[in-house]
Design a protein around this motif. Structure first.
Motif, PDB file in Angstrom:
ATOM      1  N   GLN A 133       2.014   8.390  10.166  1.00 23.33           N
ATOM      2  CA  GLN A 133       2.823   7.209  10.130  1.00 23.33           C
ATOM      3  C   GLN A 133       4.392   8.394   9.377  1.00 23.33           C
ATOM      4  OE1 GLN A 133       3.572   4.173  10.756  1.00 23.33           O
ATOM      5  NE2 GLN A 133       1.661   3.415  10.578  1.00 23.33           N
ATOM      6  N   GLU A 134       5.288   8.061   9.939  1.00 23.07           N
ATOM      7  CA  GLU A 134       6.395   8.814   9.761  1.00 23.07           C
ATOM      8  C   GLU A 134       7.388   8.688   8.526  1.00 23.07           C
ATOM      9  OE1 GLU A 134      10.865   9.934  11.922  1.00 23.07           O
ATOM     10  OE2 GLU A 134       9.586   8.654  12.969  1.00 23.07           O
ATOM     11  N   ALA A 135       6.892   6.922   8.561  1.00 15.98           N
ATOM     12  CA  ALA A 135       7.383   6.683   7.424  1.00 15.98           C
ATOM     13  C   ALA A 135       7.437   7.653   5.718  1.00 15.98           C
ATOM     14  CB  ALA A 135       7.942   5.163   6.788  1.00 15.98           C
ATOM     15  N   LEU A 136       5.884   7.664   6.111  1.00 18.65           N
ATOM     16  CA  LEU A 136       4.421   8.333   5.339  1.00 18.65           C
ATOM     17  C   LEU A 136       5.188   9.777   5.185  1.00 18.65           C
ATOM     18  CD1 LEU A 136       2.257   5.551   5.092  1.00 18.65           C
ATOM     19  CD2 LEU A 136       4.194   5.639   3.059  1.00 18.65           C
ATOM     20  N   ALA A 137       5.295  10.304   5.983  1.00 21.01           N
ATOM     21  CA  ALA A 137       5.143  12.223   6.577  1.00 21.01           C
ATOM     22  C   ALA A 137       5.288  12.331   4.476  1.00 21.01           C
ATOM     23  CB  ALA A 137       6.440  12.571   6.839  1.00 21.01           C
ATOM     24  N   LYS A 138       6.099  12.226   3.839  1.00 22.90           N
ATOM     25  CA  LYS A 138       6.463  12.887   2.830  1.00 22.90           C
ATOM     26  C   LYS A 138       5.240  13.109   1.852  1.00 22.90           C
ATOM     27  CE  LYS A 138       9.529   9.950   0.225  1.00 22.90           C
ATOM     28  NZ  LYS A 138      11.189   9.324  -0.453  1.00 22.90           N
ATOM     29  N   TYR A 139       4.529  12.302   1.723  1.00 21.48           N
ATOM     30  CA  TYR A 139       2.991  11.955   1.281  1.00 21.48           C
ATOM     31  C   TYR A 139       1.844  12.630   1.911  1.00 21.48           C
ATOM     32  CZ  TYR A 139       6.617   8.142  -1.053  1.00 21.48           C
ATOM     33  OH  TYR A 139       7.756   8.020  -1.263  1.00 21.48           O
ATOM     34  N   GLY A 184       0.915  -1.422   0.248  1.00 21.86           N
ATOM     35  CA  GLY A 184       0.158  -0.228   0.181  1.00 21.86           C
ATOM     36  C   GLY A 184       0.583   1.331  -0.060  1.00 21.86           C
ATOM     37  N   GLN A 185       2.187   1.055  -0.126  1.00 26.76           N
ATOM     38  CA  GLN A 185       3.505   2.230   0.617  1.00 26.76           C
ATOM     39  C   GLN A 185       2.690   3.044  -0.941  1.00 26.76           C
ATOM     40  OE1 GLN A 185       6.511   2.607   3.081  1.00 26.76           O
ATOM     41  NE2 GLN A 185       5.420   0.662   4.469  1.00 26.76           N
ATOM     42  N   GLY A 186       3.155   1.414  -1.644  1.00 27.26           N
ATOM     43  CA  GLY A 186       3.125   2.041  -3.664  1.00 27.26           C
ATOM     44  C   GLY A 186       2.317   3.059  -3.437  1.00 27.26           C
ATOM     45  N   VAL A 187       1.021   2.688  -3.377  1.00 21.24           N
ATOM     46  CA  VAL A 187      -0.501   3.872  -3.901  1.00 21.24           C
ATOM     47  C   VAL A 187       0.140   4.912  -3.386  1.00 21.24           C
ATOM     48  CG1 VAL A 187      -2.843   2.766  -3.083  1.00 21.24           C
ATOM     49  CG2 VAL A 187      -1.759   0.728  -3.608  1.00 21.24           C
ATOM     50  N   ILE A 188      -0.195   4.660  -1.959  1.00 19.75           N
ATOM     51  CA  ILE A 188       0.225   5.961  -1.764  1.00 19.75           C
ATOM     52  C   ILE A 188       1.584   6.992  -2.236  1.00 19.75           C
ATOM     53  CG2 ILE A 188       0.555   7.845   0.460  1.00 19.75           C
ATOM     54  CD1 ILE A 188      -0.766   5.004   2.132  1.00 19.75           C
ATOM     55  N   GLU A 189       2.176   6.605  -2.814  1.00 20.20           N
ATOM     56  CA  GLU A 189       3.522   7.284  -3.070  1.00 20.20           C
ATOM     57  C   GLU A 189       3.136   7.743  -4.739  1.00 20.20           C
ATOM     58  OE1 GLU A 189       7.678   6.402  -5.237  1.00 20.20           O
ATOM     59  OE2 GLU A 189       7.227   4.891  -3.923  1.00 20.20           O
ATOM     60  N   ALA A 190       2.248   6.334  -5.297  1.00 18.74           N
ATOM     61  CA  ALA A 190       1.713   6.712  -6.618  1.00 18.74           C
ATOM     62  C   ALA A 190       0.500   8.320  -6.652  1.00 18.74           C
ATOM     63  CB  ALA A 190       1.178   5.628  -7.543  1.00 18.74           C
ATOM     64  N   ALA A 191      -0.467   8.035  -5.353  1.00 20.84           N
ATOM     65  CA  ALA A 191      -1.353   9.175  -5.179  1.00 20.84           C
ATOM     66  C   ALA A 191      -0.850   9.958  -5.269  1.00 20.84           C
ATOM     67  CB  ALA A 191      -1.862   8.618  -4.306  1.00 20.84           C
ATOM     68  N   ALA A 192       0.277  10.130  -4.529  1.00 20.56           N
ATOM     69  CA  ALA A 192       0.904  11.732  -4.094  1.00 20.56           C
ATOM     70  C   ALA A 192       1.753  12.247  -5.583  1.00 20.56           C
ATOM     71  CB  ALA A 192       2.018  11.286  -2.899  1.00 20.56           C
ATOM     72  N   ALA A 193       1.906  11.615  -6.277  1.00 27.59           N
ATOM     73  CA  ALA A 193       3.063  11.662  -7.116  1.00 27.59           C
ATOM     74  C   ALA A 193       1.789  12.463  -8.680  1.00 27.59           C
ATOM     75  CB  ALA A 193       3.798  10.844  -8.245  1.00 27.59           C
ATOM     76  N   ASN A 194       1.165  12.003  -8.433  1.00 21.93           N
ATOM     77  CA  ASN A 194       0.056  12.414  -9.697  1.00 21.93           C
ATOM     78  C   ASN A 194      -1.449  13.361  -8.608  1.00 21.93           C
ATOM     79  OD1 ASN A 194       0.219  10.325 -11.830  1.00 21.93           O
ATOM     80  ND2 ASN A 194       0.415   9.320 -10.941  1.00 21.93           N
ATOM     81  N   GLU A 195      -0.888  14.155  -7.450  1.00 25.58           N
ATOM     82  CA  GLU A 195      -1.574  14.541  -6.920  1.00 25.58           C
ATOM     83  C   GLU A 195      -3.107  14.327  -6.715  1.00 25.58           C
ATOM     84  OE1 GLU A 195      -0.481  18.737  -8.835  1.00 25.58           O
ATOM     85  OE2 GLU A 195       1.023  18.725  -7.175  1.00 25.58           O
ATOM     86  N   VAL A 196      -3.335  13.172  -6.360  1.00 23.54           N
ATOM     87  CA  VAL A 196      -4.754  12.258  -5.879  1.00 23.54           C
ATOM     88  C   VAL A 196      -5.479  12.620  -4.409  1.00 23.54           C
ATOM     89  CG1 VAL A 196      -5.471  12.077  -8.823  1.00 23.54           C
ATOM     90  CG2 VAL A 196      -3.835  10.181  -7.111  1.00 23.54           C
TER      91      VAL A 196
END
Length: 348
Positions: free
Chosen positions: A264-270, A240-252
């Protein structure tokens, strides 16, 4: 590939090494400064292990709370690649033999192992998360109404989409993850029948990496986003981390799962793209079982958490999500109807 061992109790290295070798997994033990050698809760992780920012980390949070409150030594063991049911059972039996109690298998994959170990150690309380098939006097089946939290995630997605397309990414195509999909799709359609739901599973089995491959999650989400999905819900563990990364990259928007992934600290940038998370309180279930053993009244049988008990729900850590009054009203209305029984959420 084995994870690096984490030993945090003075004098525990020898015992921990023996346990790691005997149980075919990497072990971490911890205890407070005034621990007198008493052993308490031990957990064995599911695929992905500690650090998945989701399911396993929630179990570890429950272990930490028990260790802090009861002042005893705890243990947590990582999974290994390609392990068998026999490996899992050996791991649980090694923990029980050393005196850990309760011993919890985190994930349905431990069903056969918990059943076998419980038969050999009838005086030890065992727990298993996400499985209700074991009927034994010394086993607690810790399960959740994931479909209810997922229904609310569906309401949030339908209310938040601007394109009229939302996505669901499941880690492994199995009955447990079907609950997440069914609830989500029902929540979307009950809220707005015109919204399209794109659903996809990453793998057919856990061994293929469905719960442990962020790259697979990212690729699946990107495919859905290309098809105009602007809210994507992942029930895929570490993937799911990859899903969140993709969403952030595409601004959705992404919707997290199990733990409050906004925090979650590891997901802070997203996190600005994590709308909410469909949570289940694995930490509370793990802690409660440890507490029941400590009090001499061990939980056994099916122990179910749902919206009514407050053990599943939606996180509201994202200020934008929390401040959306219309969205919050829609979610609260749906929640009330589920709790009252007016809405019956499908689990498949």
């Amino acid at each position: 590939m084995r994870r690096i061992s984490r030993i945090t109790v003075a004098g525990a290295a020898t015992a921990s090494l023996a346990l790691a070798l005997a149980a075919c997994g990497t072990t971490s033990t911890s205890g407070s400064a005034d621990t007198k050698g008493d052993k308490g809760l031990a957990i064995a992780y599911d695929v992905g292990g500690r650090g998945d920012q989701s399911f396993n980390d929630a179990a570890y949070a429950g272990l930490q709370k028990a260790q802090k409150e009861f002042g005893y030594t705890t243990a947590d063991i990582e999974p290994t690649d390609g392990e068998t049911d026999a490996d899992k059972q050996q791991r649980l039996e090694s923990l029980a033999k050393q005196g850990y109690n309760p011993v919890i298998g985190v994930g349905y994959a431990y069903a056969a192992a918990v059943k076998g170990a419980a038969e050999k150690f009838p005086d030890t309380t065992f727990g298993i998360v996400d499985d209700s098939t074991i009927n034994a006097e010394n086993v607690a089946d810790l399960v959740f109404a994931e479909e209810q939290a997922s229904y609310l995630a569906g309401v949030a997605a339908a209310e938040s989409t601007e394109t009229g397309v939302v996505g669901f990414v499941g880690g492994v195509d199995n009955p447990l993850i079907h609950k997440f999909q069914a609830g989500f799709e029902q929540g979307v359609k009950d809220t707005d029948p015109k919204v399209e739901v794109l659903s996809q599973y990453l793998t057919q089995t856990a061994e293929e990496g469905g719960f442990s491959s962020p790259d697979k999650g990212k690729a699946a989400a990107e495919g859905q986003i290309e098809k105009k999905a602007d809210v994507v819900y992942a029930a895929a563990g570490l993937s799911g981390q990859g899903v969140i990364e993709a969403a952030a990259a595409n601004e959705v928007w992404a919707i997290g799962v199990d733990s409050d992934q906004y925090k979650q600290e590891a997901l802070a940038k997203y996190k600005d793209h994590i709308l909410t998370s469909a949570t289940k309180d694995v930490a509370k279930a793990v802690y409660n079982l440890a507490k029941s053993v400590e009090e001499g009244k061990p939980e056994t049988g099916i122990v179910r958490g749902d919206l009514k008990t407050g053990e599943v729900g939606l996180a509201d850590s994202n200020p934008k999500f929390k401040a959306d009054t219309e969205l919050q009203e829609a979610i609260e209305t749906a929640k009330e109807k589920i709790v009252s029984g007016e809405i019956e959420v499908k689990s498949s």
